[in-house]
Design an enzyme around this catalytic site. Sequence first.
Site, PDB file in Angstrom:
ATOM      1  N   ASP A 161       0.642  -0.898   0.345  1.00  0.00           N
ATOM      2  CA  ASP A 161       0.029  -0.010  -0.157  1.00  0.00           C
ATOM      3  C   ASP A 161       0.437   1.025  -0.014  1.00  0.00           C
ATOM      4  OD1 ASP A 161       0.598  -0.268   2.487  1.00  0.00           O
ATOM      5  OD2 ASP A 161      -0.793  -0.469   3.586  1.00  0.00           O
ATOM      6  N   LYS A 221       6.947   2.110  15.972  1.00  0.00           N
ATOM      7  CA  LYS A 221       6.350   3.360  17.021  1.00  0.00           C
ATOM      8  C   LYS A 221       7.275   4.051  18.160  1.00  0.00           C
ATOM      9  CE  LYS A 221       2.434   1.748  13.950  1.00  0.00           C
ATOM     10  NZ  LYS A 221       3.043   0.649  13.855  1.00  0.00           N
ATOM     11  N   ASP A 225       1.555   7.043   1.670  1.00  0.00           N
ATOM     12  CA  ASP A 225       0.879   5.141   2.279  1.00  0.00           C
ATOM     13  C   ASP A 225      -0.222   5.200   2.234  1.00  0.00           C
ATOM     14  OD1 ASP A 225       0.159   3.543   4.148  1.00  0.00           O
ATOM     15  OD2 ASP A 225       1.364   4.388   5.902  1.00  0.00           O
TER      16      ASP A 225
HETATM   17  P1  GTP Z   1      -3.203   0.129   8.965  1.00  0.00           P
HETATM   18  O1  GTP Z   1      -3.552  -0.390   9.956  1.00  0.00           O
HETATM   19  O2  GTP Z   1      -4.707   0.631   8.111  1.00  0.00           O
HETATM   20  O3  GTP Z   1      -1.756   0.614   7.766  1.00  0.00           O
HETATM   21  O4  GTP Z   1      -2.982  -1.575   8.196  1.00  0.00           O
HETATM   22  P2  GTP Z   1      -2.344  -2.578   7.516  1.00  0.00           P
HETATM   23  O5  GTP Z   1      -3.243  -3.550   8.056  1.00  0.00           O
HETATM   24  O6  GTP Z   1      -2.047  -2.192   6.234  1.00  0.00           O
HETATM   25  O7  GTP Z   1      -1.124  -2.526   8.391  1.00  0.00           O
HETATM   26  P3  GTP Z   1       0.262  -1.901   7.742  1.00  0.00           P
HETATM   27  O8  GTP Z   1       0.619  -1.141   7.378  1.00  0.00           O
HETATM   28  O9  GTP Z   1       0.829  -2.625   9.285  1.00  0.00           O
HETATM   29  O10 GTP Z   1       1.224  -3.154   6.767  1.00  0.00           O
HETATM   30  C1  GTP Z   1       1.772  -2.985   6.325  1.00  0.00           C
HETATM   31  C2  GTP Z   1       1.765  -3.670   4.874  1.00  0.00           C
HETATM   32  O11 GTP Z   1       1.426  -5.189   5.047  1.00  0.00           O
HETATM   33  C3  GTP Z   1       0.583  -3.447   3.765  1.00  0.00           C
HETATM   34  O12 GTP Z   1       0.724  -3.957   2.827  1.00  0.00           O
HETATM   35  C4  GTP Z   1      -0.348  -4.785   4.338  1.00  0.00           C
HETATM   36  O13 GTP Z   1      -1.062  -4.746   3.091  1.00  0.00           O
HETATM   37  C5  GTP Z   1       0.029  -5.809   4.670  1.00  0.00           C
HETATM   38  N1  GTP Z   1      -0.594  -7.143   5.347  1.00  0.00           N
HETATM   39  C6  GTP Z   1      -0.615  -6.538   7.005  1.00  0.00           C
HETATM   40  N2  GTP Z   1      -1.003  -7.470   7.335  1.00  0.00           N
HETATM   41  C7  GTP Z   1      -0.351  -9.191   6.753  1.00  0.00           C
HETATM   42  C8  GTP Z   1      -1.121  -9.234   7.250  1.00  0.00           C
HETATM   43  O14 GTP Z   1      -1.333 -10.563   7.963  1.00  0.00           O
HETATM   44  N3  GTP Z   1      -0.926 -10.783   5.282  1.00  0.00           N
HETATM   45  C9  GTP Z   1      -0.185 -10.100   4.352  1.00  0.00           C
HETATM   46  N4  GTP Z   1      -0.306 -10.890   3.706  1.00  0.00           N
HETATM   47  N5  GTP Z   1      -0.007  -8.381   4.514  1.00  0.00           N
HETATM   48  C10 GTP Z   1      -0.537  -8.042   5.423  1.00  0.00           C
END
Ligand code: GTP
Length: 373
Positions: free
Chosen positions: A107, A159, A218
Amino acid sequence: MTSALILAGGFGTRLRPLTCTRPKPLFPLGNRPLSEILVQRLSEVVDRVVFAINYQAEKIMQYFGSGEKYGIEIKYAKEKRPLGTGGPIKHAQNLLDDSPFLVLNGDVISLIDFKDMLNFHKQRGDALGTIALYPVEDPSRYGAVELDDAYRILRFVEKPPPGEEPSNLINAGAYVLDPEVFDYIPENEPFSIERGVFPIFADQMKLYGYKYNDVWLDMGKPADYIQANKYVLDHFLKKTDSSINKGAFISSSAKIEEPVHINASIAIGKNVEIARETHIGPYVCIGDDVSIGQGCRIENSIIFPDVRIESFSSINNCIIGEAATLGRWVKIEGLTIIGDYCTIKDNVTLTSGVMICPWKTVSDSIITPQTVM
Ligand code: GTP
């Protein structure tokens, strides 16, 4: 072979109202989703991209299909349950090669030179991991690092509380990892690469930082998503892409202020209608089968497919989820998000970061930041 893993399985908490109909990696940006822009960029560097998926995995698999895209192989590592940011790496081990590989947050939009980053990692000799580092004003929401003169990361703090940041350099969500990383991640367990692996590599003095200082957005945050859309409309649309597809019926008295992308692919029977004296743009992306009534004003916003907007409504700096319906004289602004399938009644004003959850009907104005569940 060189491969890349795209982490594409998160729930996307802050954009959740829009994930009823599609997972975050398929959110539109200009004329295609961010994950496709990523795959295209990676095609210049790797032979294989593996998507680490769980939430609405089928939609991602359906979109990219099996086989090749942009001349590279596309594979999927589907998790039975979310495995965090580290678990998916172990889960995809058999699909990744036994040389250093890229891992990218699905993302994030950036112009990081992945080839240069891979070379940087290989040139270190003893590197087990290299993290792209981006300078921000407030690192407390991210993972921040302390770097020495040889680009070694001495500390990695996820964080950090305000005032305790080791620097303003944050983890930009792009890594090169040595296959040795697989030995540090448990199988089939939710696991954080940031908390479970990076501090260990840093202690071993084998974690490096690759500084990067250009576009970095982001998409997990509404403001950045709108900004990313703007950026893509300005820079990523190829000259050959038509910004207004043939299936758009636009009144001759409507005004389109470029850059705008209207996704009405007549070939698959999709259309968009824009009535008279409506002003669209700049920086608007409109999905298939959207209809917009007369005298509307829409700027700097993303309108998902199947949305219906009635006459004299205005939208500025907002995201409108799939199949939402907006009545007449509706005013939506200030990073408000309207969830999928919502109904906003006539004369309603929504401002200042209001978030409306999917399927809600809103009949009264809301002008202070809040989430309507
Ligand atoms: P936000 O709180 O909105 O940022 O949610 P998020 O789920 O995107 O969390 P985060 O920013 O920690 O995730 C970092 C990246 O890892 C992002 O591209 C997510 O799509 C991906 N990600 C997070 N959790 C998982 C998971 O359980 N499995 C996979 N395959 N990707 C994940």
